[in-house]
Design an enzyme around this catalytic site. Structure first.
Site, PDB file in Angstrom:
ATOM      1  N   ASP A 136       0.883  -1.166   0.000  1.00  5.20           N
ATOM      2  CA  ASP A 136       0.000   0.000   0.000  1.00  5.20           C
ATOM      3  C   ASP A 136       0.920   1.214   0.000  1.00  5.20           C
ATOM      4  O   ASP A 136       1.588   1.498   0.995  1.00  5.20           O
ATOM      5  CB  ASP A 136      -0.898  -0.013   1.230  1.00  5.20           C
ATOM      6  CG  ASP A 136      -1.878   1.157   1.273  1.00  5.20           C
ATOM      7  OD1 ASP A 136      -1.645   2.158   0.559  1.00  5.20           O
ATOM      8  OD2 ASP A 136      -2.865   1.078   2.014  1.00  5.20           O
ATOM      9  N   ASN A 159       2.968   2.307 -10.904  1.00  2.00           N
ATOM     10  CA  ASN A 159       1.703   2.272 -11.628  1.00  2.00           C
ATOM     11  C   ASN A 159       0.497   2.565 -10.735  1.00  2.00           C
ATOM     12  O   ASN A 159      -0.526   3.045 -11.225  1.00  2.00           O
ATOM     13  CB  ASN A 159       1.530   0.905 -12.288  1.00  2.00           C
ATOM     14  CG  ASN A 159       0.129   0.680 -12.795  1.00  2.00           C
ATOM     15  OD1 ASN A 159      -0.289   1.225 -13.808  1.00  2.00           O
ATOM     16  ND2 ASN A 159      -0.634  -0.129 -12.051  1.00  2.00           N
ATOM     17  N   TYR A 204      -7.089  14.729  -9.960  1.00  3.53           N
ATOM     18  CA  TYR A 204      -6.407  13.713 -10.764  1.00  3.53           C
ATOM     19  C   TYR A 204      -5.426  14.316 -11.772  1.00  3.53           C
ATOM     20  O   TYR A 204      -4.237  13.972 -11.777  1.00  3.53           O
ATOM     21  CB  TYR A 204      -7.419  12.835 -11.489  1.00  3.53           C
ATOM     22  CG  TYR A 204      -6.741  11.759 -12.318  1.00  3.53           C
ATOM     23  CD1 TYR A 204      -6.164  10.652 -11.702  1.00  3.53           C
ATOM     24  CD2 TYR A 204      -6.654  11.877 -13.700  1.00  3.53           C
ATOM     25  CE1 TYR A 204      -5.524   9.673 -12.449  1.00  3.53           C
ATOM     26  CE2 TYR A 204      -6.018  10.897 -14.461  1.00  3.53           C
ATOM     27  CZ  TYR A 204      -5.457   9.804 -13.822  1.00  3.53           C
ATOM     28  OH  TYR A 204      -4.807   8.844 -14.569  1.00  3.53           O
ATOM     29  N   LYS A 263      -1.098  14.161 -11.831  1.00  2.00           N
ATOM     30  CA  LYS A 263      -0.242  13.619 -12.878  1.00  2.00           C
ATOM     31  C   LYS A 263       0.747  14.658 -13.397  1.00  2.00           C
ATOM     32  O   LYS A 263       1.869  14.320 -13.781  1.00  2.00           O
ATOM     33  CB  LYS A 263      -1.097  13.059 -14.018  1.00  2.00           C
ATOM     34  CG  LYS A 263      -1.911  11.826 -13.618  1.00  2.00           C
ATOM     35  CD  LYS A 263      -1.028  10.695 -13.091  1.00  2.00           C
ATOM     36  CE  LYS A 263      -1.818   9.427 -12.823  1.00  2.00           C
ATOM     37  NZ  LYS A 263      -0.981   8.309 -12.342  1.00  2.00           N
ATOM     38  N   THR A 293     -10.388   0.358 -18.796  1.00  6.16           N
ATOM     39  CA  THR A 293     -10.087  -0.110 -17.448  1.00  6.16           C
ATOM     40  C   THR A 293     -11.091   0.520 -16.491  1.00  6.16           C
ATOM     41  O   THR A 293     -11.993   1.252 -16.894  1.00  6.16           O
ATOM     42  CB  THR A 293      -8.659   0.298 -17.032  1.00  6.16           C
ATOM     43  OG1 THR A 293      -8.595   1.727 -16.925  1.00  6.16           O
ATOM     44  CG2 THR A 293      -7.632  -0.172 -18.051  1.00  6.16           C
TER      45      THR A 293
END
Length: 248
Positions: A63, A90, A169, A173, A204
Site C-alpha cells: 500500500d 503504476n 487527478y 499527474k 479499465t
C-alpha cells in the site's frame, strides 16, 4: 535468489488493469515480476495467474500510502533478490469526479489522490533507490496520463480542453511528471533512466464510464514496457506515449 542474469521488476498496483498487463508483458520478456498490491489476496491471485502463464511472479503487499509497506517491500526484495532492475510506479487512483470540480472541491479527495499518485510514488521510489543502484541497468517508469499535460489541457485545438475541469487527478499527474524530471536529473550519473508513460485511454476501471474507449489495458501497458526495457542509449527525463514524446 534469482539469477544475476534475470531482470527483477516491481510493479505497483499490478493486481489488475494496466499494472497487471505491464507485469505480464515484462514477464513474457523473461523478467521476474513482483506484483505490488495493497490487497494481499488480490496480489496473490494475480501472481498465481501470471505463474500459470509461465511467468516468474511473486506478490508483495504494498500500500503505497502507508509508512511501513514501502520499507518492508524493499527489505523483502533485498533479502530475496539483492537488487531491483525495474520499478514501475503504476498504482494510482482517480477519485470521485464530483468532488474535484472547481466550486465543489472536497479537500479530502484532493489529499487522497495526491497521497497515492504523488506521495506514494516518492515513498516507493525512495525505498527502492538503494536496490536500483545495485542494478547494471536501473529503470524507473512512472505511469502518468495525457491529462497531466498542461500543454494539451490549455491547447484550444485539443479535445482535452472540452473535458470537465478537475483539481485532483490531472494536477496529480502533472506533479508526477515534474517529479519524474527531478529524479531523472539526480540519477543520470548512476545510469538509472527515469521516464513518465502516458498509456492513453484504455478500457479499465478508470475509464469504464467514458464512451468510445476501445483500447485494452494491454495496449496501455506497451509504452511502460518499452520504457522499462530501454537500452543504455535510451532517453531519460521524458514523457512518452505510443506515438513518441508528449508535450509537458
Amino acid at each position: 535468489m534469482t539469477s544475476e542474469h534475470t531482470p527483477i521488476a516491481l510493479i505497483t498496483g499490478a493486481n489488475r488493469g494496466i499494472g497487471y498487463e505491464i507485469a505480464a508483458g515484462l514477464g513474457h520478456l523473461g523478467t521476474a515480476v513482483l506484483v505490488g498490491a495493497r490487497d494481499s489476496d488480490q496480489g496473490e491471485r494475480a501472481a498465481a495467474r501470471l505463474r500459470s502463464d509461465g511467468i516468474d511472479a511473486h506478490a508483495i503487499r504494498l500500500d503505497v500510502t502507508t509508512a511501513d509497506d514501502p520499507t518492508a517491500a524493499a527489505e523483502w526484495i533485498a533479502t530475496r533478490h539483492g537488487r531491483l532492475d525495474v520499478l514501475v510506479n503504476n498504482a494510482g487512483i482517480a477519485g470521485p469526479r464530483r468532488n474535484q470540480q472547481p466550486g465543489s472541491v472536497e479537500l479530502d479527495t484532493l489529499r487522497a489522490v495526491f497521497a497515492t499518485n504523488v506521495f506514494g510514488v516518492v515513498a516507493v521510489t525512495e525505498a527502492m533507490l538503494p536496490l536500483l543502484r545495485r542494478s547494471r541497468r536501473g529503470r524507473i517508469v512512472n505511469v502518468s496520463s495525457g491529462l497531466g499535460s498542461i500543454s494539451r489541457m490549455s491547447d484550444p485545438e485539443d479535445y482535452f480542453t472540452g473535458l470537465p475541469a478537475n483539481v485532483a487527478y490531472s494536477p496529480s499527474k502533472s506533479a508526477l511528471n515534474h517529479i519524474t524530471v527531478q529524479y531523472a536529473k539526480h540519477l543520470d550519473g548512476d545510469g538509472i533512466k527515469v521516464n513518465a508513460a502516458d498509456p492513453g485511454p484504455c478500457a479499465t476501471d478508470f475509464t469504464k464510464d467514458l464512451p468510445g474507449v476501445t483500447r485494452t489495458a494491454a495496449d496501455g501497458a506497451r509504452i511502460a514496457i518499452r520504457l522499462a526495457t530501454l537500452d543504455d542509449d535510451g532517453p531519460t527525463g521524458g514523457y512518452f506515449d505510443d506515438a513518441g514524446r508528449v508535450s509537458w
